[in-house]
Design an enzyme around this catalytic site. Structure first.
Site, mmCIF file in Angstrom:
data_model
loop_
_atom_site.group_PDB
_atom_site.id
_atom_site.type_symbol
_atom_site.label_atom_id
_atom_site.label_comp_id
_atom_site.label_asym_id
_atom_site.label_seq_id
_atom_site.Cartn_x
_atom_site.Cartn_y
_atom_site.Cartn_z
ATOM 1 N N ARG A 6 0.823 -1.213 0.000
ATOM 2 C CA ARG A 6 0.000 0.000 0.000
ATOM 3 C C ARG A 6 0.857 1.263 0.000
ATOM 4 O O ARG A 6 0.706 2.132 -0.845
ATOM 5 C CB ARG A 6 -0.934 -0.017 1.228
ATOM 6 C CG ARG A 6 -2.090 0.961 1.127
ATOM 7 C CD ARG A 6 -1.786 2.344 1.650
ATOM 8 N NE ARG A 6 -1.362 2.318 3.048
ATOM 9 C CZ ARG A 6 -0.851 3.356 3.670
ATOM 10 N NH1 ARG A 6 -0.676 4.507 3.035
ATOM 11 N NH2 ARG A 6 -0.464 3.258 4.930
ATOM 12 N N HIS A 24 3.877 3.279 14.453
ATOM 13 C CA HIS A 24 4.002 3.417 12.997
ATOM 14 C C HIS A 24 5.131 4.433 12.782
ATOM 15 O O HIS A 24 4.929 5.638 12.931
ATOM 16 C CB HIS A 24 2.668 3.907 12.422
ATOM 17 C CG HIS A 24 2.674 4.120 10.939
ATOM 18 N ND1 HIS A 24 2.132 3.216 10.050
ATOM 19 C CD2 HIS A 24 3.179 5.123 10.180
ATOM 20 C CE1 HIS A 24 2.283 3.657 8.807
ATOM 21 N NE2 HIS A 24 2.920 4.827 8.851
ATOM 22 N N HIS A 63 8.384 6.230 10.782
ATOM 23 C CA HIS A 63 9.012 6.559 9.495
ATOM 24 C C HIS A 63 10.501 6.792 9.714
ATOM 25 O O HIS A 63 10.919 7.282 10.756
ATOM 26 C CB HIS A 63 8.341 7.792 8.878
ATOM 27 C CG HIS A 63 7.074 7.455 8.156
ATOM 28 N ND1 HIS A 63 6.849 7.761 6.839
ATOM 29 C CD2 HIS A 63 5.970 6.800 8.579
ATOM 30 C CE1 HIS A 63 5.650 7.322 6.482
ATOM 31 N NE2 HIS A 63 5.088 6.740 7.518
ATOM 32 N N CYS A 121 8.112 9.776 1.554
ATOM 33 C CA CYS A 121 7.412 10.790 2.324
ATOM 34 C C CYS A 121 6.839 11.829 1.374
ATOM 35 O O CYS A 121 7.593 12.526 0.687
ATOM 36 C CB CYS A 121 8.380 11.426 3.311
ATOM 37 S SG CYS A 121 7.539 12.494 4.461
ATOM 38 N N ASN A 128 8.670 4.339 5.463
ATOM 39 C CA ASN A 128 8.479 3.619 6.728
ATOM 40 C C ASN A 128 9.734 2.884 7.155
ATOM 41 O O ASN A 128 10.601 2.571 6.347
ATOM 42 C CB ASN A 128 7.389 2.567 6.546
ATOM 43 C CG ASN A 128 6.043 3.184 6.306
ATOM 44 O OD1 ASN A 128 5.902 4.000 5.400
ATOM 45 N ND2 ASN A 128 5.071 2.840 7.111
#
Lengths: 322, 322
Positions: free
Chosen positions: A16, A218, A220, A251, A262
């Site tokens: 995704r 989550h 990055h 990003c 990520n």
């Protein structure tokens, strides 16, 4: 040193996240090939597509084809992403293969909400309230509150734990009023502002208020600190992480052109497995899938491990006495 | 959480590490340009070149030109690297601008010593004993014991703290016999086998035996864990790190083709400064030098921060209330 968890659950978001940001179109067949290969590595949670407006995210114009096209593997949960009623309806059409579950998605940064969603925080709360009721009306459970920009924001600067707590309180109020029971809090370092100390501080504050909630990080890797932040999360007992194979993605925010996306799944798996934390993932198989991902996107991905190979592959060849 | 140090000292090794591994030749003038720019960022320790056999390391055939060519900045210590008497003599010719200091360089992996130096551990000890006396005879102090492959080895597999302790004992024996006083122990994760837990364990073991020695961590980012390992070192009170701007360098060892090199200086500086640990480095200036390094080598470097930019540059533009 803090106790580390015995096992963690990884949600793979490479398909995704990765394919929405690539500059050149990726064939649906390649997306499906990656999803099917990921499911063979031991990963149990894979986010396969995003049901978004194709005019806004052309890379996911084929979300329905991908969702309908992959062969589901037994024991693997496949999820999709959506942001509105139209997206939810599209996801519902694939409820035979996707695990559908909604989120109360907030941001700790008002400036980010305005820039990203073109809404005020109050307007976003109202939208989330409506969306929660919409999910319930369609028998899709809402079990999670997600807070974006939980450590800092390019448009607002530093974000304090108090601002995150405030957003979470708003989320729990919506949950209460809608009669849903939240089981997971997801904290996102959307723009790469976290440090290990900030992770510890925020997790401590969240835990003290909601001790029974599972927490997802989550992270990055925008500025290279994601793996250190994950380690800080593990030390605080976090057992759920989102990540992307190879570090797929990037990003989309201003001032981050060319920045990493990520945290990379295989490096997170390496970190965990080398410290005795079980992920259920076959790292060497995952590295092979990372190489497939590089071949599909046609350029090198940020993962370092992908290019060095696992330690186990060297251990088996090493001549020394261990 | 453990106390973190108030400040750390960073030895920048980008020029030396970076330019020995680049496939295409780098002009001496470019090497000098990078060294001079690094000295303007607040870095106080810069390794500028390697006095090695040009047949073995063609990238440093111009070591003498570079050592003689840069304009030293006041307050900055410039160092070189050498492995034998010939190298030491070349370095001595630049003693007006280089800070000369020797090392007892050992490896915790016998297999690595054989592969890398074509010597047994015993032969290497003998060579180090001779080299220590040679340094003293030329009035070059020997103050450091370095242990390579301190966490693991591609050729031998896992390395235990006991193996590192054993190598360190050998080193201290040479120091005692030669009458030199060691003040620094450098532990190198030469091939990227360290994890945060291994760092903590080894540092704990070394500290308990040699509590007054300063410890340097020389970390490689071969598998993406370097910054998490640095964080573990900081938690254990390590105040000295080697690193390379942009992540210049790479890994010359078998099975690591294309793998990352040293931990990247700007990400280490970001980690420290964002947690209140002073490095003396102007991060935005350093990022500019990292961009210069990319331009000089002609390809993207592993640093993520280099491509995302610092947080302070965003803070100054952010509209939010902090």
């Amino acid at each position: 040193m803090a106790d580390l968890p015995n096992e963690v659950e990884i949600q793979e978001e490479g398909p995704r996240e990765g394919f929405q940001i690539e500059p050149r179109p990726i064939a649906s067949a390649d997306k499906i090939r990656l999803i099917e290969a990921l499911a063979q590595t031991g990963l149990r949670h894979i986010q396969v597509c995003s049901f978004v407006n194709p005019r806004l995210v052309p890379g996911w114009a084929d979300a329905d084809d991908v969702a309908a096209g992959f062969r589901p593997a037994p024991g693997v949960h496949y999820v999709g992403l959506w942001f509105n009623d139209k997206g939810l309806d599209r996801a519902l059409a694939h409820s035979d293969r996707l695990t559908l579950s909604g989120s109360i998605a907030l941001s700790a940064s008002d400036a980010f909400t305005r820039k990203n969603l073109h809404r005020s925080h109050a307007e976003n709360l109202e939208a989330m309230r409506r969306q929660t009721l919409l999910h319930l009306s369609k028998n899709v459970p809402v079990r999670r509150i997600g807070v974006m920009a939980a450590f800092g924001c390019n448009f607002q600067g530093d974000i304090t734990p108090a601002q995150v707590i405030s957003a979470l309180r708003d989320g729990f109020r919506i949950a209460d009023e809608s009669g849903v029971t939240i089981g997971n809090i997801s904290l996102s370092d959307t723009m790469g502002w976290a440090t290990p100390l900030r992770v510890e501080k925020l997790l401590g504050e969240v835990r003290s208020r909601w001790p029974h909630q599972q927490i997802t990080l989550h992270l990055h890797d925008t500025r290279g600190l994601a793996i250190a932040n994950a380690m800080a999360g593990l030390r605080m007992g976090v057992t759920k992480f989102d990540s992307t194979v190879g570090g797929l993605g990037g990003c989309p925010f201003a001032a981050h052109k060319g920045a990493a996306g990520n945290i990379c799944t295989e490096e997170l798996v390496l970190l965990c497995e080398e410290m005795g934390i079980s992920t259920g993932v076959d790292l060497d198989a995952l590295i092979e899938v990372g190489r497939m991902a590089e071949e599909i996107v046609g350029h090198q991905l940020p993962s370092e491990l992908l290019h060095a190979g696992s330690l186990n592959s060297l251990r088996s060849k090493a001549t020394g006495v261990h």
